[in-house]
Design a protein around this motif. Sequence first.
Motif, PDB file in Angstrom:
ATOM      1  N   PRO A  14     -13.232 -56.653  43.027  1.00 43.52           N
ATOM      2  CA  PRO A  14     -12.508 -57.158  44.194  1.00 43.52           C
ATOM      3  C   PRO A  14     -13.096 -56.569  45.467  1.00 43.52           C
ATOM      4  CG  PRO A  14     -11.121 -55.677  42.897  1.00 43.52           C
ATOM      5  CD  PRO A  14     -12.408 -55.857  42.153  1.00 43.52           C
ATOM      6  N   GLN A  15     -13.067 -57.345  46.543  1.00 39.79           N
ATOM      7  CA  GLN A  15     -13.616 -56.899  47.810  1.00 39.79           C
ATOM      8  C   GLN A  15     -12.729 -55.802  48.400  1.00 39.79           C
ATOM      9  OE1 GLN A  15     -14.195 -60.042  50.596  1.00 39.79           O
ATOM     10  NE2 GLN A  15     -15.331 -58.779  52.005  1.00 39.79           N
ATOM     11  N   SER A  16     -13.344 -54.755  48.914  1.00 41.60           N
ATOM     12  CA  SER A  16     -12.614 -53.633  49.498  1.00 41.60           C
ATOM     13  C   SER A  16     -11.953 -54.053  50.801  1.00 41.60           C
ATOM     14  CB  SER A  16     -13.578 -52.481  49.768  1.00 41.60           C
ATOM     15  OG  SER A  16     -12.927 -51.456  50.490  1.00 41.60           O
ATOM     16  N   LYS A  17     -10.789 -53.477  51.088  1.00 44.36           N
ATOM     17  CA  LYS A  17     -10.136 -53.731  52.363  1.00 44.36           C
ATOM     18  C   LYS A  17     -10.744 -52.888  53.477  1.00 44.36           C
ATOM     19  CE  LYS A  17      -6.202 -50.602  51.503  1.00 44.36           C
ATOM     20  NZ  LYS A  17      -4.739 -50.569  51.393  1.00 44.36           N
ATOM     21  N   PHE A  18     -11.665 -52.004  53.128  1.00 39.48           N
ATOM     22  CA  PHE A  18     -12.294 -51.140  54.112  1.00 39.48           C
ATOM     23  C   PHE A  18     -13.639 -51.714  54.525  1.00 39.48           C
ATOM     24  CE2 PHE A  18      -9.538 -48.464  51.522  1.00 39.48           C
ATOM     25  CZ  PHE A  18      -8.650 -48.066  52.509  1.00 39.48           C
ATOM     26  N   LYS A  19     -13.672 -52.267  55.707  1.00 32.04           N
ATOM     27  CA  LYS A  19     -14.891 -52.864  56.253  1.00 32.04           C
ATOM     28  C   LYS A  19     -15.642 -51.827  57.078  1.00 32.04           C
ATOM     29  CE  LYS A  19     -13.070 -57.552  56.576  1.00 32.04           C
ATOM     30  NZ  LYS A  19     -12.772 -58.683  57.475  1.00 32.04           N
ATOM     31  N   TYR A  87      -0.226 -52.902  54.407  1.00 39.18           N
ATOM     32  CA  TYR A  87      -1.633 -53.083  54.047  1.00 39.18           C
ATOM     33  C   TYR A  87      -2.496 -51.962  54.610  1.00 39.18           C
ATOM     34  CZ  TYR A  87      -5.901 -55.594  52.812  1.00 39.18           C
ATOM     35  OH  TYR A  87      -7.107 -55.957  52.291  1.00 39.18           O
ATOM     36  N   LEU A  88      -2.779 -51.980  55.906  1.00 40.37           N
ATOM     37  CA  LEU A  88      -3.465 -50.906  56.619  1.00 40.37           C
ATOM     38  C   LEU A  88      -2.733 -50.733  57.939  1.00 40.37           C
ATOM     39  CD1 LEU A  88      -7.228 -51.991  56.287  1.00 40.37           C
ATOM     40  CD2 LEU A  88      -6.161 -50.048  55.122  1.00 40.37           C
ATOM     41  N   SER A 141      -6.039 -59.644  57.020  1.00 38.99           N
ATOM     42  CA  SER A 141      -7.473 -59.811  57.260  1.00 38.99           C
ATOM     43  C   SER A 141      -7.866 -59.248  58.624  1.00 38.99           C
ATOM     44  CB  SER A 141      -7.843 -61.291  57.169  1.00 38.99           C
ATOM     45  OG  SER A 141      -9.184 -61.485  57.509  1.00 38.99           O
ATOM     46  N   GLU A 142      -7.028 -59.482  59.631  1.00 38.52           N
ATOM     47  CA  GLU A 142      -7.325 -58.978  60.974  1.00 38.52           C
ATOM     48  C   GLU A 142      -7.223 -57.463  61.050  1.00 38.52           C
ATOM     49  OE1 GLU A 142      -5.877 -62.890  63.531  1.00 38.52           O
ATOM     50  OE2 GLU A 142      -4.409 -61.342  63.006  1.00 38.52           O
TER      51      GLU A 142
END
Length: 160
Positions: A14-19, A87-88, A141-142
């Motif tokens: 799964p794609q990380s939420k940390f960009k 979420y974050l 996402s934002e």
Amino acid sequence: MLFVVVLASCGGQPQSKFKTYAGPPVTQVQINKGQRVMMLFSGNQVLKTYRINLGNNPVGDKMFEGDGKTPEGVYFIDRFNPNSQYYLSVGISYPDPQDVAQAEAYGRRPGGDIFIHGQGAEGRAANRPDWTAGCIAITDSEIEDVYSMLRPGVPIIIRP
């Protein structure tokens, strides 16, 4: 062989939420509560603009804990929560000494834990504008982008 490569790419991690962010530094965040917009600036250049949700009683400055208002004034980014129930989240330095004195004048506490955050399960369930307890909410996402772009100490100006 090609089939194996395609199949492996479909079932990956799964794609990380940390960009990561490698663009110009964010030097200021501006929020216009009336227009429900948040802008991230680098100098005079707007890097990103987001539609926002606010506290469940959004008009006016936050006076004390539990009033459902989002504070107004100049604050700073002061913390990051990678395990937020929304979420974050990125913390705002509310309350300042003036906010504390104002709340005490009402015989109340100023509250705290004001964040820019995602929706998380509760926000998605609310499915209405201005659902927070006083925070600034954007999509999950934002907040991934905002979380990666901001640094501690960046000023945040919150206008009516």
